[in-house]
Design a protein around this motif. Structure first.
Motif, PDB file in Angstrom:
ATOM      1  N   VAL A  20      36.162  70.237  66.220  1.00 21.67           N
ATOM      2  CA  VAL A  20      34.954  70.956  65.817  1.00 21.67           C
ATOM      3  C   VAL A  20      33.919  69.947  65.330  1.00 21.67           C
ATOM      4  CG1 VAL A  20      36.169  73.084  65.178  1.00 21.67           C
ATOM      5  CG2 VAL A  20      35.870  71.265  63.479  1.00 21.67           C
ATOM      6  N   ALA A  21      32.684  70.415  65.180  1.00 22.10           N
ATOM      7  CA  ALA A  21      31.622  69.577  64.624  1.00 22.10           C
ATOM      8  C   ALA A  21      31.473  69.872  63.140  1.00 22.10           C
ATOM      9  CB  ALA A  21      30.304  69.848  65.349  1.00 22.10           C
ATOM     10  N   VAL A  22      31.461  68.830  62.326  1.00 21.50           N
ATOM     11  CA  VAL A  22      31.273  68.993  60.883  1.00 21.50           C
ATOM     12  C   VAL A  22      29.780  69.000  60.583  1.00 21.50           C
ATOM     13  CG1 VAL A  22      31.643  67.967  58.612  1.00 21.50           C
ATOM     14  CG2 VAL A  22      33.474  67.912  60.322  1.00 21.50           C
ATOM     15  N   SER A  23      29.306  70.083  59.965  1.00 19.48           N
ATOM     16  CA  SER A  23      27.886  70.177  59.616  1.00 19.48           C
ATOM     17  C   SER A  23      27.615  69.707  58.193  1.00 19.48           C
ATOM     18  CB  SER A  23      27.389  71.615  59.787  1.00 19.48           C
ATOM     19  OG  SER A  23      28.159  72.513  59.001  1.00 19.48           O
ATOM     20  N   LYS A  24      28.651  69.746  57.333  1.00 17.38           N
ATOM     21  CA  LYS A  24      28.469  69.310  55.945  1.00 17.38           C
ATOM     22  C   LYS A  24      29.823  68.914  55.368  1.00 17.38           C
ATOM     23  CE  LYS A  24      25.739  71.809  53.424  1.00 17.38           C
ATOM     24  NZ  LYS A  24      25.243  72.931  52.571  1.00 17.38           N
ATOM     25  N   MET A  25      29.848  67.834  54.576  1.00 13.56           N
ATOM     26  CA  MET A  25      31.057  67.394  53.886  1.00 13.56           C
ATOM     27  C   MET A  25      30.679  67.131  52.435  1.00 13.56           C
ATOM     28  SD  MET A  25      34.374  66.614  54.274  1.00 13.56           S
ATOM     29  CE  MET A  25      34.685  66.152  55.991  1.00 13.56           C
ATOM     30  N   GLU A  26      31.156  68.007  51.539  1.00 10.83           N
ATOM     31  CA  GLU A  26      30.782  67.917  50.129  1.00 10.83           C
ATOM     32  C   GLU A  26      31.990  67.561  49.278  1.00 10.83           C
ATOM     33  OE1 GLU A  26      26.979  70.900  49.686  1.00 10.83           O
ATOM     34  OE2 GLU A  26      28.968  71.677  49.146  1.00 10.83           O
ATOM     35  N   VAL A  43      32.297  73.443  59.022  1.00 11.76           N
ATOM     36  CA  VAL A  43      32.337  73.098  60.442  1.00 11.76           C
ATOM     37  C   VAL A  43      31.726  74.222  61.273  1.00 11.76           C
ATOM     38  CG1 VAL A  43      34.471  71.813  59.999  1.00 11.76           C
ATOM     39  CG2 VAL A  43      34.599  74.119  60.974  1.00 11.76           C
ATOM     40  N   ILE A  44      31.348  73.867  62.482  1.00 16.70           N
ATOM     41  CA  ILE A  44      30.871  74.835  63.467  1.00 16.70           C
ATOM     42  C   ILE A  44      31.899  74.873  64.590  1.00 16.70           C
ATOM     43  CG2 ILE A  44      29.003  75.506  65.008  1.00 16.70           C
ATOM     44  CD1 ILE A  44      28.245  75.459  62.041  1.00 16.70           C
ATOM     45  N   ASP A  45      32.532  76.038  64.777  1.00 19.00           N
ATOM     46  CA  ASP A  45      33.579  76.112  65.796  1.00 19.00           C
ATOM     47  C   ASP A  45      32.973  76.279  67.186  1.00 19.00           C
ATOM     48  OD1 ASP A  45      32.880  78.801  66.135  1.00 19.00           O
ATOM     49  OD2 ASP A  45      34.574  79.556  64.966  1.00 19.00           O
ATOM     50  N   ARG A  46      33.853  76.387  68.187  1.00 16.67           N
ATOM     51  CA  ARG A  46      33.390  76.435  69.578  1.00 16.67           C
ATOM     52  C   ARG A  46      32.562  77.680  69.871  1.00 16.67           C
ATOM     53  NH1 ARG A  46      38.624  74.322  69.862  1.00 16.67           N
ATOM     54  NH2 ARG A  46      38.755  72.241  70.801  1.00 16.67           N
ATOM     55  N   ALA A  47      32.751  78.718  69.062  1.00 15.93           N
ATOM     56  CA  ALA A  47      31.973  79.948  69.246  1.00 15.93           C
ATOM     57  C   ALA A  47      30.658  79.906  68.476  1.00 15.93           C
ATOM     58  CB  ALA A  47      32.798  81.153  68.800  1.00 15.93           C
ATOM     59  N   GLY A  48      30.392  78.780  67.814  1.00 14.16           N
ATOM     60  CA  GLY A  48      29.155  78.638  67.063  1.00 14.16           C
ATOM     61  C   GLY A  48      29.199  79.232  65.677  1.00 14.16           C
ATOM     62  N   LYS A  49      30.399  79.607  65.210  1.00 13.49           N
ATOM     63  CA  LYS A  49      30.534  80.207  63.886  1.00 13.49           C
ATOM     64  C   LYS A  49      30.868  79.143  62.846  1.00 13.49           C
ATOM     65  CE  LYS A  49      32.057  84.734  65.585  1.00 13.49           C
ATOM     66  NZ  LYS A  49      33.142  85.748  65.548  1.00 13.49           N
ATOM     67  N   SER A  50      30.378  79.358  61.623  1.00  8.98           N
ATOM     68  CA  SER A  50      30.622  78.424  60.526  1.00  8.98           C
ATOM     69  C   SER A  50      31.928  78.769  59.811  1.00  8.98           C
ATOM     70  CB  SER A  50      29.460  78.474  59.539  1.00  8.98           C
ATOM     71  OG  SER A  50      29.698  77.632  58.434  1.00  8.98           O
ATOM     72  N   LYS A  51      32.678  77.734  59.434  1.00  8.89           N
ATOM     73  CA  LYS A  51      33.931  77.926  58.708  1.00  8.89           C
ATOM     74  C   LYS A  51      34.148  76.734  57.794  1.00  8.89           C
ATOM     75  CE  LYS A  51      38.835  78.988  59.334  1.00  8.89           C
ATOM     76  NZ  LYS A  51      39.908  79.337  60.293  1.00  8.89           N
ATOM     77  N   ASP A  52      34.789  76.978  56.646  1.00 11.98           N
ATOM     78  CA  ASP A  52      35.049  75.910  55.685  1.00 11.98           C
ATOM     79  C   ASP A  52      36.530  75.558  55.642  1.00 11.98           C
ATOM     80  OD1 ASP A  52      32.400  75.894  55.018  1.00 11.98           O
ATOM     81  OD2 ASP A  52      32.644  76.925  53.100  1.00 11.98           O
ATOM     82  N   TYR A  53      36.816  74.261  55.459  1.00  9.88           N
ATOM     83  CA  TYR A  53      38.165  73.765  55.214  1.00  9.88           C
ATOM     84  C   TYR A  53      38.139  72.918  53.943  1.00  9.88           C
ATOM     85  CZ  TYR A  53      39.177  74.956  60.105  1.00  9.88           C
ATOM     86  OH  TYR A  53      39.341  75.613  61.294  1.00  9.88           O
ATOM     87  N   ILE A  54      39.300  72.781  53.324  1.00 12.70           N
ATOM     88  CA  ILE A  54      39.464  71.853  52.210  1.00 12.70           C
ATOM     89  C   ILE A  54      40.098  70.574  52.743  1.00 12.70           C
ATOM     90  CG2 ILE A  54      40.708  71.402  50.050  1.00 12.70           C
ATOM     91  CD1 ILE A  54      38.382  73.322  49.723  1.00 12.70           C
TER      92      ILE A  54
END
Length: 327
Positions: A20-26, A43-54
């Motif tokens: 996936v593409a990371v849009s922000k890392m805080e 991150v922005i997944d392949r469907a263009g949706k935003s999701k957060d990981y730790i």
């Protein structure tokens, strides 16, 4: 490595591991404890949706960098095994090849038990049920114990070895370790997988819904009373936990364990010594160091040494009430 270099390294790790593409890392670091770095990756997944990981990362500037049995790899594998067993823990998605970082699910909800309000009774019951299930977990779950007949109970030796190697001797800590060695409790009727830092602040919840136990770097096999001592520690250090019996009673009911006030007292002392050793290890790895943060851990060990001589005044002054003799 400076913070921006770490950020770029972690962005590359997440993008390669998750595709996936990371849009922000805080970055967020616990201002109270001595834990590892915690980052949130948006991150922005392949469907263009935003999701957060730790993303948890060991930057080499913390005490757990010196405790080899408490590695990121060990923590990640343990959480993964527990998740697959059905325990309420975050899902693990990847561990870096160098063992310095892992990617896990970002659980919903909050961890600050002070914000639980009227949901506290329901949450303590759910927490107790989860802890009881942990203590019943199959012994095949990977662990890192080093204790034995000649060693200290639980994982105390895992802290003591790097403390002896990397820190200046401290007479208060050394006296505490001597007391713990001279007053070891008998072996528990059953060794269990201990969380090691269980209690308020280390589980996620949303309203009255318990979500997950978090922060597993101190987990090890040992006596279940160790986790009751950890609950005591977190209740009176972090605040907001209320009456300690509100935590103990539902756990004993859910687990079927025997309540051992003397065992909890011993492991409270051990918990204070661990925190003091972690503080000294932090002093050895962090730069610059705020010396003010080291006074309280040592004072707690000093208070325990006085308690061992029958003087509870310093524990009382610091806000640590007696362990209830019975439920």
């Amino acid at each position: 490595m400076d913070i921006d270099s770490i950020r770029q390294t972690l962005i590359a790790f997440v993008e390669n591991a998750m595709g996936v593409a990371v849009s922000k890392m805080e970055h967020k670091r616990d201002s109270i404890g001595f834990s590892r770095m915690i980052w949130t990756a948006e991150v922005i997944d392949r469907a263009g949706k935003s999701k957060d990981y730790i993303v948890r990362h060991d930057d080499g500037n913390g005490p757990f960098s010196l405790i080899t049995t408490k590695s990121i790899t060990h923590e990640g594998r343990l959480i993964d095994a527990l998740f697959k067993s059905g325990l309420a823990v975050p899902e693990i998605f990847a561990i870096s090849d160098d063992g310095a970082s892992l990617i896990m699910e970002k659980c919903g909800g909050i961890a600050d038990f002070n914000e639980a309000g009227t949901a506290k009774p329901a949450l303590t019951r759910s927490f107790a049920a989860c802890l009881a299930r942990l203590h019943a977990t199959d012994s095949a779950v990977p662990t890192s114990a080093t204790d034995g007949p000649a060693g200290l109970p639980g994982d105390l030796d895992e802290y003591l070895a790097p403390y002896r190697q990397h820190c200046r001797p401290n007479s208060i800590i050394d006296a505490g370790i001597d007391w713990l060695r001279a007053n070891k409790p008998g072996a528990p009727s059953k060794r269990v997988l201990v969380h090691g830092d269980a209690g308020p602040g280390n589980f996620m919840f949303d309203g009255d819904r318990f979500i997950a136990l978090i922060d597993w770097e101190m987990a090890h096999p040992g006596d279940p009373m160790e986790d009751l001592a950890a609950i005591y520690f977190r209740t009176y250090i972090r605040g907001g936990g209320g009456d300690i019996l509100d935590w103990y009673r539902p756990y004993i009911a859910a687990s079927g364990q025997s309540y051992d006030a003397g065992g909890i007292e011993y492991f409270r002392f051990a918990q204070f010594c661990k925190a003091a050793m972690l503080a000294e290890l932090f002093r050895a790895t962090a730069s610059p160091v705020n010396e003010a943060i080291f006074a309280a851990p040592l004072k707690r060990v000093e208070a325990s040494l006085r308690w061992a001589q029958g003087d509870t005044a310093l524990l009382d002054e610091m806000g640590f009430p007696p362990i209830p003799v019975r439920l």
